[in-house]
Design a protein around this motif. Sequence first.
Motif, mmCIF file in Angstrom:
data_model
loop_
_atom_site.group_PDB
_atom_site.id
_atom_site.type_symbol
_atom_site.label_atom_id
_atom_site.label_comp_id
_atom_site.label_asym_id
_atom_site.label_seq_id
_atom_site.Cartn_x
_atom_site.Cartn_y
_atom_site.Cartn_z
ATOM 1 N N LYS A 292 0.831 -1.217 0.000
ATOM 2 C CA LYS A 292 0.000 0.000 0.000
ATOM 3 C C LYS A 292 0.860 1.259 0.000
ATOM 4 C CE LYS A 292 -3.954 -2.100 2.327
ATOM 5 N NZ LYS A 292 -4.764 -2.151 3.545
ATOM 6 N N ASP A 293 1.977 1.217 0.726
ATOM 7 C CA ASP A 293 2.884 2.369 0.726
ATOM 8 C C ASP A 293 3.508 2.562 -0.655
ATOM 9 O OD1 ASP A 293 2.632 3.348 3.321
ATOM 10 O OD2 ASP A 293 3.940 1.786 4.117
ATOM 11 N N ARG A 294 3.902 1.468 -1.293
ATOM 12 C CA ARG A 294 4.503 1.576 -2.621
ATOM 13 C C ARG A 294 3.485 2.123 -3.629
ATOM 14 N NH1 ARG A 294 6.429 -3.545 -1.234
ATOM 15 N NH2 ARG A 294 5.177 -4.621 -2.836
ATOM 16 N N GLU A 295 2.281 1.621 -3.517
ATOM 17 C CA GLU A 295 1.229 2.077 -4.424
ATOM 18 C C GLU A 295 0.969 3.575 -4.237
ATOM 19 O OE1 GLU A 295 -2.676 2.982 -6.070
ATOM 20 O OE2 GLU A 295 -1.978 3.278 -4.014
ATOM 21 N N ALA A 296 0.934 4.030 -2.984
ATOM 22 C CA ALA A 296 0.691 5.450 -2.710
ATOM 23 C C ALA A 296 1.824 6.309 -3.262
ATOM 24 C CB ALA A 296 0.531 5.675 -1.212
ATOM 25 N N ALA A 297 3.038 5.818 -3.217
ATOM 26 C CA ALA A 297 4.182 6.578 -3.737
ATOM 27 C C ALA A 297 4.073 6.729 -5.251
ATOM 28 C CB ALA A 297 5.485 5.866 -3.374
ATOM 29 N N VAL A 298 3.646 5.669 -5.926
ATOM 30 C CA VAL A 298 3.478 5.750 -7.386
ATOM 31 C C VAL A 298 2.350 6.729 -7.726
ATOM 32 C CG1 VAL A 298 2.928 4.450 -9.484
ATOM 33 C CG2 VAL A 298 4.354 3.409 -7.706
ATOM 34 N N LEU A 299 1.257 6.666 -6.964
ATOM 35 C CA LEU A 299 0.156 7.620 -7.144
ATOM 36 C C LEU A 299 0.651 9.055 -6.965
ATOM 37 C CD1 LEU A 299 -2.851 8.468 -7.337
ATOM 38 C CD2 LEU A 299 -3.066 7.907 -4.899
ATOM 39 N N THR A 300 1.509 9.265 -5.965
ATOM 40 C CA THR A 300 2.038 10.605 -5.697
ATOM 41 C C THR A 300 2.854 11.112 -6.883
ATOM 42 O OG1 THR A 300 2.144 10.065 -3.338
ATOM 43 C CG2 THR A 300 3.416 11.973 -4.086
ATOM 44 N N LEU A 301 3.676 10.271 -7.455
ATOM 45 C CA LEU A 301 4.468 10.679 -8.617
ATOM 46 C C LEU A 301 3.554 11.109 -9.765
ATOM 47 C CD1 LEU A 301 7.295 7.976 -8.688
ATOM 48 C CD2 LEU A 301 7.591 10.442 -8.316
ATOM 49 N N GLY A 302 2.464 10.380 -9.967
ATOM 50 C CA GLY A 302 1.523 10.760 -11.012
ATOM 51 C C GLY A 302 0.829 12.073 -10.707
ATOM 52 N N ALA A 303 0.499 12.283 -9.433
ATOM 53 C CA ALA A 303 -0.212 13.504 -9.036
ATOM 54 C C ALA A 303 0.623 14.757 -9.271
ATOM 55 C CB ALA A 303 -0.636 13.411 -7.570
ATOM 56 N N ILE A 304 1.949 14.660 -9.096
ATOM 57 C CA ILE A 304 2.806 15.844 -9.231
ATOM 58 C C ILE A 304 3.471 15.926 -10.611
ATOM 59 C CG2 ILE A 304 3.261 15.905 -6.760
ATOM 60 C CD1 ILE A 304 6.083 14.772 -7.382
ATOM 61 N N ALA A 305 3.124 15.005 -11.505
ATOM 62 C CA ALA A 305 3.815 14.920 -12.797
ATOM 63 C C ALA A 305 3.724 16.211 -13.599
ATOM 64 C CB ALA A 305 3.239 13.764 -13.623
ATOM 65 N N GLU A 306 2.616 16.890 -13.488
ATOM 66 C CA GLU A 306 2.445 18.121 -14.262
ATOM 67 C C GLU A 306 3.047 19.319 -13.534
ATOM 68 O OE1 GLU A 306 -1.351 20.873 -15.310
ATOM 69 O OE2 GLU A 306 -1.513 18.788 -15.989
ATOM 70 N N GLY A 307 2.696 19.488 -12.264
ATOM 71 C CA GLY A 307 3.115 20.687 -11.534
ATOM 72 C C GLY A 307 4.602 20.749 -11.235
ATOM 73 N N CYS A 308 5.231 19.613 -11.016
ATOM 74 C CA CYS A 308 6.651 19.587 -10.615
ATOM 75 C C CYS A 308 7.561 19.097 -11.737
ATOM 76 C CB CYS A 308 6.829 18.690 -9.380
ATOM 77 S SG CYS A 308 5.948 19.259 -7.928
ATOM 78 N N ILE A 309 7.086 19.211 -12.966
ATOM 79 C CA ILE A 309 7.832 18.610 -14.077
ATOM 80 C C ILE A 309 9.238 19.192 -14.211
ATOM 81 C CG2 ILE A 309 6.930 20.209 -15.819
ATOM 82 C CD1 ILE A 309 7.609 16.428 -16.244
ATOM 83 N N ASN A 310 9.417 20.482 -13.935
ATOM 84 C CA ASN A 310 10.756 21.081 -14.075
ATOM 85 C C ASN A 310 11.739 20.481 -13.080
ATOM 86 O OD1 ASN A 310 9.969 22.762 -16.172
ATOM 87 N ND2 ASN A 310 9.291 24.382 -14.781
#
Length: 867
Positions: free
Chosen positions: A382-400
């Motif tokens: 569940k922790d690993r899954e949440a981390a992958v979800l987090t990467l997707g959530a910030i993919a646009e805003g933190c792209i730089n």
Amino acid sequence: MAAAGSASWQPQEEGLKEICGLLEQQISPYSSADKSQIWQQLQHYSQFPDFNNYLVFILARAEGKSGEIRQAAGLLLKNNLRTAYKLMSPAQQQYIKSELLPCLGAADKHIRSTVGTIVTVVVQQGGILGWPELLQALVNCLDSSDLNHMEGAMDALSKICEDTPQVLDSDVPGLAERPIKIFLPRLFQFFQSPHTSLRKLSLDSVNQYIMLMPSVCAAFVQLIEIHPSFLEPHLKNVIEYMLQVSKDTDDEVALEACEFWSAYCDAQLPYENLREYLPRLIPILLSNMVYADDDESLVDAEEDESLPDRDQDLKPRFHTPRFHGSDDAEDDDDDSYGIWNLRKCSAAALDVLSNVFGDEILPTLMPIIEAKLSASGDEAWKDREAAVLTLGAIAEGCINGLDPHLSEIVAFLIPLLDDKFAVIRSISCWTLSRFSKYIVQDSGNKKGYEQFDSVLTGLLRRILDTNKRVQEAACSAFATLEEEAAEELAPRLEVILQHLMCAFGKYQRRNLRIVYDAIGTLADAVGEKLNQPVYLEILMPPLIAKWQQVSNSDKDLFRLLECFTSIAQALGTGFSQFGQPVFQRCINIIQTQQLAKVDPISAGVQYDKEFIVCSLDLLSGLTEGLQGGIESLVAQSNLRDLLLQCCMDDDSDVRQSAFALVGDLAKVCPVHLRPRLSEFLDVATNQLTTPKLNETIAVANNACWAIGELAIKVRQEISPVVMTVISCLVPILQHAEQGVNKSVVENTAITLGRLAWVCPDLVSPHMEHFMQPWCISLSMIRDDIEKEDAFRGLCAVVRANPSAALNSLVLMCKAIASWDEIRNGELHNEVCQVLHGYKQMLRNGAWDQCMSALEPPEKDKLSKYQV
């Protein structure tokens, strides 16, 4: 005294007189009576069962007595009810309540206030359930136009919110929602009341309720969405409070609180106020993004493809009608699995925050992500899954900030596509899709190309996963990758089609809809490259088989029609071999549905406009793909009459798609519209004259475009409606800067130009009324054939009436300078002539003055015309 429980209780005159006398002596500053003796006498009377009936009667009905006496009776009643209410008979309680309600709107402010206080005590003692009439009475008063009634109800409500807020946040039998949900919209409305008292009472009520009741964080979110200025003075306290509630152990409370963070960013409140809290907020959101043990969607997560879909899995979906222009509406992402919950809300909040604060959040975020990703063992999934979800959530805003590490991130995600846990495979598909743009852009170098290939083949593998959740995520992610990759997919078309058609053969109904989308998106992406026999042999037989299998009343037909629309446009004339049966079925569906609208029994189906809209749009796709090849099909059908009927339909979606088809047919076979041309033009013009244009702007957009397409084909035959159309188009251009849809403005400018081109003598006398906004709009249009037509019209009316354009000459030069290059030699020469004509007309430095108003790049562009 009279019997207290009588339904028709009436006071005895002697008792009433005596009690009023005691109350008058009690409150009078000039009375010589012993106040303590009077108090004792009143306490003695309190032992009689109907004494409180006398008090409420004096408060409510003793209009001959002073307000002070009536108020004193009310205050004494309030004190008595605190101790005696639960001991009263139900009939006596009912009598008191029935006398109080009419007084909520009493003319005397003090009486209203006293009644509000007593109402609060009754609610404290007996609850809302014991007084169902109160809620309706409060609502009636709040909705009244009488200030006394509104103030009285607000006063009572604010006291209830202050003393017992929880009673309004409880389920009440017979009510669809909790009382607070009924009152909050009304409280918010009073924030804008011209009456200070109502504004103050409503704000006090909301503030009391919010600060005392964590479960009403939803109200806080509503407040920040509707009236953020009210919160600004208290933001630090509010943010601190919401931080605490966002980690509440009750998921429902935490969910309502987490809605606040997205709402805050959307409300345009100062971001600075939030910045200092980010190090505390972000860990809370990440913690909330871990699957809860009882998350409903985990039950579905392991659902095998062999299990048939349940009816509740098949959500209704709606087709977006065809829209001609650059702002084509797109379907929202459809999260088919699960309901909105704390995990999804927290991820959405993180997405919004990353778009606001960008890379600032990474120092707080990345150590947590790395720790979760490094967690090993099945128990840590569940922790690993949440981390992958987090990467997707910030993919646009933190792209730089992520950019230097994107290759490593993608390389890390690819193996997770084969994880043993279905939810990790699923979320990895989604997160990879969020990085699609980078993955495609980087495919130009060898390493990037290999990574792109690994992502593509990995997603294709997952499209054939045995888990339904993974199938959906992979198909949706692949559609996103298709949009970014476009023609880059051409070398891999065979293997892609093999996988998609394999999925097409094995998916259940819900996920089959997503395969249709993926096939349609692929066709849009690769275009005519799909038109190869080897590809069509893989693609078309299963689709044709399904086409023949699905009935004309089956809603699964919608996605299939949309899919065929994309394929027809991509294949162009290559779709000819499939054109006739597809065309005829669309005609049959439209006929059947038009009959069903008036006589469903004869039609054999229930009317559903979606079938008409989808069929019209597929006919548009066919027309666009087959071009002149559609002519013979139209000639042998009654499409013209059906189409005119659709243009007059009372549903705006039907009319929108109908006018799109009119425009498409006008381009390739106008001869078949000519017999009823005047009717098509009249009904199209009517779409531009409706008083509620804003409500049907998409219909007006397509009708406007269709008129322009007809104009350049029928030329002078358009003249009867030219001035009516122009009188409708000019206001749209004049208000272009006030948020009018970009495509509507573009189509308006183009159609105006086309009318000017074919009827310059009619249009040119009125030029000065629209030249300036027209030129501004023309300068915003991308270079294409439609822009060429518009500028032919510009040149035509300027030649016919050059003086009318003098005041707009600078803007006209800017419009001409908006071209990268006019490739049509004839139009290029016409523009040259116009510019040289004005240069010769303007003497004594006037031409140079005009040129000085242009920007250097604009002057450079005009140099192409030797001026």
